[in-house]
Write a protein that holds these residues in place. Structure first.
Motif, PDB file in Angstrom:
ATOM      1  N   ARG A  19      70.975  25.246   1.000  1.00  0.00           N
ATOM      2  CA  ARG A  19      69.913  25.490   1.990  1.00  0.00           C
ATOM      3  C   ARG A  19      70.453  26.319   3.143  1.00  0.00           C
ATOM      4  N   LEU A  20      69.687  27.332   3.514  1.00  0.00           N
ATOM      5  CA  LEU A  20      70.064  28.243   4.587  1.00  0.00           C
ATOM      6  C   LEU A  20      68.900  28.350   5.560  1.00  0.00           C
ATOM      7  N   ALA A  21      69.090  27.865   6.785  1.00  0.00           N
ATOM      8  CA  ALA A  21      68.053  27.929   7.807  1.00  0.00           C
ATOM      9  C   ALA A  21      68.423  29.014   8.807  1.00  0.00           C
ATOM     10  N   ILE A  22      67.476  29.854   9.138  1.00  0.00           N
ATOM     11  CA  ILE A  22      67.727  30.999  10.018  1.00  0.00           C
ATOM     12  C   ILE A  22      66.878  30.882  11.282  1.00  0.00           C
ATOM     13  N   SER A  23      67.540  30.948  12.427  1.00  0.00           N
ATOM     14  CA  SER A  23      66.857  30.946  13.719  1.00  0.00           C
ATOM     15  C   SER A  23      66.846  32.359  14.263  1.00  0.00           C
ATOM     16  N   THR A  24      65.652  32.881  14.554  1.00  0.00           N
ATOM     17  CA  THR A  24      65.585  34.234  15.106  1.00  0.00           C
ATOM     18  C   THR A  24      64.254  34.484  15.809  1.00  0.00           C
ATOM     19  N   PHE A  25      64.137  35.680  16.362  1.00  0.00           N
ATOM     20  CA  PHE A  25      62.922  36.151  17.033  1.00  0.00           C
ATOM     21  C   PHE A  25      62.340  37.291  16.212  1.00  0.00           C
ATOM     22  N   ILE A  26      61.025  37.329  16.115  1.00  0.00           N
ATOM     23  CA  ILE A  26      60.348  38.433  15.431  1.00  0.00           C
ATOM     24  C   ILE A  26      59.246  38.973  16.339  1.00  0.00           C
ATOM     25  N   GLY A  27      59.103  40.263  16.368  1.00  0.00           N
ATOM     26  CA  GLY A  27      58.021  40.855  17.144  1.00  0.00           C
ATOM     27  C   GLY A  27      58.425  42.128  17.843  1.00  0.00           C
ATOM     28  N   SER A  28      59.575  42.104  18.514  1.00  0.00           N
ATOM     29  CA  SER A  28      60.031  43.311  19.210  1.00  0.00           C
ATOM     30  C   SER A  28      61.516  43.218  19.499  1.00  0.00           C
ATOM     31  N   ARG A  29      62.146  44.368  19.552  1.00  0.00           N
ATOM     32  CA  ARG A  29      63.568  44.439  19.884  1.00  0.00           C
ATOM     33  C   ARG A  29      63.817  43.912  21.299  1.00  0.00           C
ATOM     34  N   GLU A  30      62.896  44.220  22.215  1.00  0.00           N
ATOM     35  CA  GLU A  30      63.052  43.801  23.610  1.00  0.00           C
ATOM     36  C   GLU A  30      62.987  42.277  23.736  1.00  0.00           C
ATOM     37  N   GLY A  31      62.057  41.682  23.015  1.00  0.00           N
ATOM     38  CA  GLY A  31      61.947  40.227  23.048  1.00  0.00           C
ATOM     39  C   GLY A  31      63.176  39.552  22.478  1.00  0.00           C
ATOM     40  N   TYR A  32      63.684  40.119  21.397  1.00  0.00           N
ATOM     41  CA  TYR A  32      64.897  39.556  20.791  1.00  0.00           C
ATOM     42  C   TYR A  32      66.057  39.603  21.778  1.00  0.00           C
TER      43      TYR A  32
END
Length: 324
Positions: A110-123
């Motif tokens: 199992r591999l869980a990934i935490s990230t932001f999606i939507g814009s480079r600036e938000g990330y």
């Protein structure tokens, strides 16, 4: 649960390659280290000899893929028949570090990934670096190869996003990833932990909130379930009883370098934490924790899960026979 821990974790490193605004990592004072391989080996083999079960490589803070030995450690665990699910949580910045196929075929389940999606600036605002493009590329490439390989690893996406859900769900990035791993394997966080007051409202994404502290008067009625559930081996060999928000590893119950896991679980330190709790003496980190749950309530709400986890550790053949 008093006699046998049912959950096991190993923090092979407490270093991270991100500086998330919503995480306690940027406040951590304890030394940033990697776990020596011989310390890991001792803990792993003791865990297997005591019944084994699932193993979680997710630290309190940090990213497992920063550890150059993580694939070696996963393979060592997979080589033992007593080890079942192998899990880790990552920000995916280094998902390509060992090669996607190497990681997917390492024995990880199992591999869980935490990230932001939507814009480079938000990330950049919430993850504290400029790796947005690389992260998206890594997730898509790994998910696509995983599907081609017959999905040996269950991949899930845990988003830290801002604004209206429809906005980021409409992006090409989200649609592509959802098509590869399935929308049922994607969730997003709406309420964030305040890490003992360290995290402020401006640190979490727009449209989300901070969890509210639980009154101390409620907590003293019963020890937290974490005092009965898990052993967590820290990178320096110390052993903690809580993986949630114990940033400075205040709740130490032993050290795997000079004690066995069973000795630690049945030892005086952990027993004292439980007994002191009922007398109104809680560890400092627990006083401000928002994730507290009374152990009896945890059992009532998770009785089936507790029994399965116990059977997985102590009676794996019986569990396998009953669940065929």
């Amino acid at each position: 649960m008093e006699k046998t821990f049912i959950n096991f974790g190993v923090e092979t490193t407490n270093l991270c390659n991100a500086n998330c605004s919503f995480c306690g990592y940027r406040f951590m004072q304890r030394p940033k280290v990697n776990m020596p391989l011989n310390v890991y080996e001792k803990a792993l083999y003791e865990y297997a000899s005591s019944g084994g079960g699932n193993i979680n490589f997710t630290p309190t803070v940090g990213d497992p893929l920063v550890d150059k030995e993580i694939v070696t450690r996963i393979r060592m665990a997979r080589a033992l028949p007593e080890i079942q699910d192998i899990f880790l949580y990552t920000n995916a910045i280094l998902l390509d570090r060992f090669g996607y196929e190497t990681l997917l075929k390492s024995g990880l389940t199992r591999l869980a990934i935490s990230t932001f999606i939507g814009s480079r600036e938000g990330y950049e605002r919430y993850y504290g670096n400029d790796k947005y493009g690389k992260v998206v590329e890594n997730i898509i490439a790994a998910a696509r190869l995983n599907r081609e390989l017959g999905q040996p690893v269950q991949i899930s996406l845990h988003l830290r996003v801002e604004g209206e859900r429809a906005t980021w769900e409409a992006t090409e990035t989200y649609q592509t990833i959802a098509g590869l791993i399935g929308e049922s394997n994607i969730d997003y966080l709406e309420v964030y932990d305040a890490w003992g007051g360290r995290i402020q409202k401006e640190d979490v994404p727009e449209g989300t909130s901070l969890d509210k502290p639980i009154p101390l008067a409620e907590k003293v009625k019963s020890p937290c379930f974490e005092m009965y559930r898990r052993l967590h081996i820290l990178a320096d060999g110390n052993v903690g009883a809580c993986v949630c928000v114990d940033l400075e590893s205040e709740i130490k119950v032993g050290n795997v370098k000079d004690q066995t896991l069973d000795e630690i679980w049945n030892g005086e330190r952990l027993r004292a934490y439980r007994e002191n709790w009922t007398e109104g003496s809680l560890p400092e980190v627990c006083k401000s924790c928002t994730r507290y749950q009374a152990v009896d309530q945890f059992i009532d709400e998770n009785r089936k899960r507790v029994i399965i986890d116990y059977a997985r550790r102590r009676h794996p053949r019986l569990l396998k026979a009953l669940t065929r």
